[in-house]
Each structure stands twice: as C-alpha cells, then as structure tokens.
Write a protein that holds these residues in place. Sequence first.
Motif, PDB file in Angstrom:
ATOM      1  N   VAL A 195      -9.734  -4.625  -2.940  1.00 14.09           N
ATOM      2  CA  VAL A 195      -8.510  -4.148  -2.288  1.00 14.09           C
ATOM      3  C   VAL A 195      -8.785  -2.852  -1.526  1.00 14.09           C
ATOM      4  CG1 VAL A 195      -6.188  -3.219  -2.699  1.00 14.09           C
ATOM      5  CG2 VAL A 195      -6.933  -5.290  -3.884  1.00 14.09           C
ATOM      6  N   ARG A 196      -9.497  -1.911  -2.172  1.00 23.17           N
ATOM      7  CA  ARG A 196      -9.833  -0.643  -1.495  1.00 23.17           C
ATOM      8  C   ARG A 196     -10.653  -0.902  -0.240  1.00 23.17           C
ATOM      9  NH1 ARG A 196     -10.850   0.950  -6.833  1.00 23.17           N
ATOM     10  NH2 ARG A 196      -9.206   2.309  -7.628  1.00 23.17           N
ATOM     11  N   SER A 197     -11.623  -1.797  -0.366  1.00 24.19           N
ATOM     12  CA  SER A 197     -12.504  -2.119   0.755  1.00 24.19           C
ATOM     13  C   SER A 197     -11.706  -2.703   1.922  1.00 24.19           C
ATOM     14  CB  SER A 197     -13.577  -3.109   0.291  1.00 24.19           C
ATOM     15  OG  SER A 197     -14.376  -3.511   1.368  1.00 24.19           O
TER      16      SER A 197
ATOM     17  N   ALA B 202       0.828  -1.209   0.000  1.00 23.39           N
ATOM     18  CA  ALA B 202       0.000   0.000   0.000  1.00 23.39           C
ATOM     19  C   ALA B 202       0.857   1.252   0.000  1.00 23.39           C
ATOM     20  CB  ALA B 202      -0.935  -0.005   1.208  1.00 23.39           C
ATOM     21  N   GLY B 203       0.609   2.117  -0.959  1.00 19.87           N
ATOM     22  CA  GLY B 203       1.363   3.362  -1.049  1.00 19.87           C
ATOM     23  C   GLY B 203       2.574   3.267  -1.936  1.00 19.87           C
ATOM     24  N   PHE B 204       3.107   2.035  -2.137  1.00 24.88           N
ATOM     25  CA  PHE B 204       4.246   1.846  -3.018  1.00 24.88           C
ATOM     26  C   PHE B 204       3.794   1.419  -4.409  1.00 24.88           C
ATOM     27  CE2 PHE B 204       6.404   1.346   1.087  1.00 24.88           C
ATOM     28  CZ  PHE B 204       7.470   2.204   0.896  1.00 24.88           C
ATOM     29  N   GLN B 205       2.660   0.718  -4.475  1.00 26.68           N
ATOM     30  CA  GLN B 205       2.131   0.257  -5.751  1.00 26.68           C
ATOM     31  C   GLN B 205       0.694   0.745  -5.889  1.00 26.68           C
ATOM     32  OE1 GLN B 205       2.649  -3.988  -6.259  1.00 26.68           O
ATOM     33  NE2 GLN B 205       4.539  -3.951  -5.078  1.00 26.68           N
ATOM     34  N   SER B 206       0.240   0.829  -7.122  1.00 23.62           N
ATOM     35  CA  SER B 206      -1.131   1.277  -7.355  1.00 23.62           C
ATOM     36  C   SER B 206      -2.115   0.213  -6.881  1.00 23.62           C
ATOM     37  CB  SER B 206      -1.350   1.544  -8.844  1.00 23.62           C
ATOM     38  OG  SER B 206      -1.330   0.311  -9.561  1.00 23.62           O
ATOM     39  N   ILE B 207      -3.356   0.642  -6.627  1.00 24.99           N
ATOM     40  CA  ILE B 207      -4.412  -0.285  -6.222  1.00 24.99           C
ATOM     41  C   ILE B 207      -4.571  -1.380  -7.277  1.00 24.99           C
ATOM     42  CG2 ILE B 207      -6.901  -0.509  -5.790  1.00 24.99           C
ATOM     43  CD1 ILE B 207      -5.520   0.930  -3.521  1.00 24.99           C
ATOM     44  N   GLU B 208      -4.512  -0.977  -8.553  1.00 26.28           N
ATOM     45  CA  GLU B 208      -4.687  -1.935  -9.643  1.00 26.28           C
ATOM     46  C   GLU B 208      -3.569  -2.979  -9.647  1.00 26.28           C
ATOM     47  OE1 GLU B 208      -5.063   1.340  -9.875  1.00 26.28           O
ATOM     48  OE2 GLU B 208      -7.241   1.329 -10.197  1.00 26.28           O
ATOM     49  N   SER B 209      -2.340  -2.535  -9.392  1.00 27.07           N
ATOM     50  CA  SER B 209      -1.199  -3.453  -9.361  1.00 27.07           C
ATOM     51  C   SER B 209      -1.319  -4.442  -8.199  1.00 27.07           C
ATOM     52  CB  SER B 209       0.099  -2.651  -9.246  1.00 27.07           C
ATOM     53  OG  SER B 209       1.196  -3.511  -9.106  1.00 27.07           O
ATOM     54  N   ILE B 210      -1.721  -3.930  -7.037  1.00 29.46           N
ATOM     55  CA  ILE B 210      -1.913  -4.807  -5.871  1.00 29.46           C
ATOM     56  C   ILE B 210      -3.022  -5.814  -6.156  1.00 29.46           C
ATOM     57  CG2 ILE B 210      -2.547  -4.898  -3.416  1.00 29.46           C
ATOM     58  CD1 ILE B 210      -1.430  -2.000  -3.193  1.00 29.46           C
TER      59      ILE B 210
END
Length: 198
Positions: A38-40, A19-27
């Motif tokens: 992931v956001r949830s 979190a914070g190092f990679q985009s939400i989509e990448s995670i």
Amino acid sequence: MKTETMWEEDEITILEESAGFQSIESIARKLNRTPNAVRSKLNRLGITSIRELDGSMSLMQLAQALGVSRSVVERWIEEKNLPAMKKNYYYYKRNKVKHYSIYPDEFWEWAENHKDEINFAKIKRHTILPEPDWFEEERIKDLSKPKNANKNWTPSEDEQLLFLYKAGRSYSYIANHFGRSVRSVQARIGRLRKNKSL
C-alpha cells in the motif's frame, strides 16, 4: 494476501479515498494487501503527503470533507487561488490526474474570503482541523438556509411556480413550497417575466 500484483481500478479508487482517513494497516486489510504494498502504491501515485504524514490533505480528502466533487476543489485551485501544492500525476482509467496537497490552515484562510463558494452545513465538525472560531457560526447559518438554496430551477418547478403565482399565492407560501428563500422566488419570477413566460 496480495503483494505486488497488478492493481485494479476499483482498488486505486479505494486507496485514493481512504488515504489520510484510515491507517495504512486498515487500508491494507481492506484491500487484502500488505502495508508495504500500500505504501509503495501511494508513493507511485504521488500521494506522499497524506494527513497522517505531514498534516496535509489530498484534493479528494478535502472534497469528501466538504461534501463536493473533486472537480469543484480543482476549480477552486485553478480559478479561485485555493492554496495547494501540486504533486505527481497519476493515471486513473487512462486519464492523467493531478494530485494536490492542501493544508487545513491554508484552506480555512482561503475559505474565510470565499464563504459564498462553500456550504458549511455539509462539513461535519472536527473533520478539517484545526477549525477557525468563525466556522460554527457559518455552519449554523447554512444549516438554517432553505434546503434548495442555490439549486437551479427546473422546467417543472418553473411551471409550478407560474401556477402558484398566478393563483395569487404569497411569496412566502411559494418559497416554503419549493424549499427556497423568498428572495430566490422573487428573482425567479422576475426572470420569467423578463423572458415573457408570465
């Protein structure tokens, strides 16, 4: 692709560390989950102020950038007054874990007054932005320190130290042998003398 199925412990670890190092989509791709899932989960864990949202870093992100453990940063917050905003608790491996947000500018202001706590050589350039003017100078200083500076002496090293000292080797030779400073060698010999090991 997984949606809102149960989260495994190793998935939560990856989420916290990414979190914070990679985009939400990448995670999401890494975990084979949807971006919304992931956001949830980030929201439920209390990780809502990650760098991509408001410029702050989580405790884990800062620890990784500094090359230290999570517990070291937590100690700085609790004992050394590193400015941090406490977020929600979350549970990891049945333990209640605190989530903190730290702003880079507040970290650097604190770091300038606590330079002895940090090994600046471990910090890669451009990982905690914006970097202050003095950072590179401190980084160069720490890069030039002996490799074992600030490490505890082991019983085995004490034995070797005594052997070399009794053999008449110079402080400089012994320091190079152990990857430590001359001052550290002198201090250790002084302590061993006090404890009557010499």
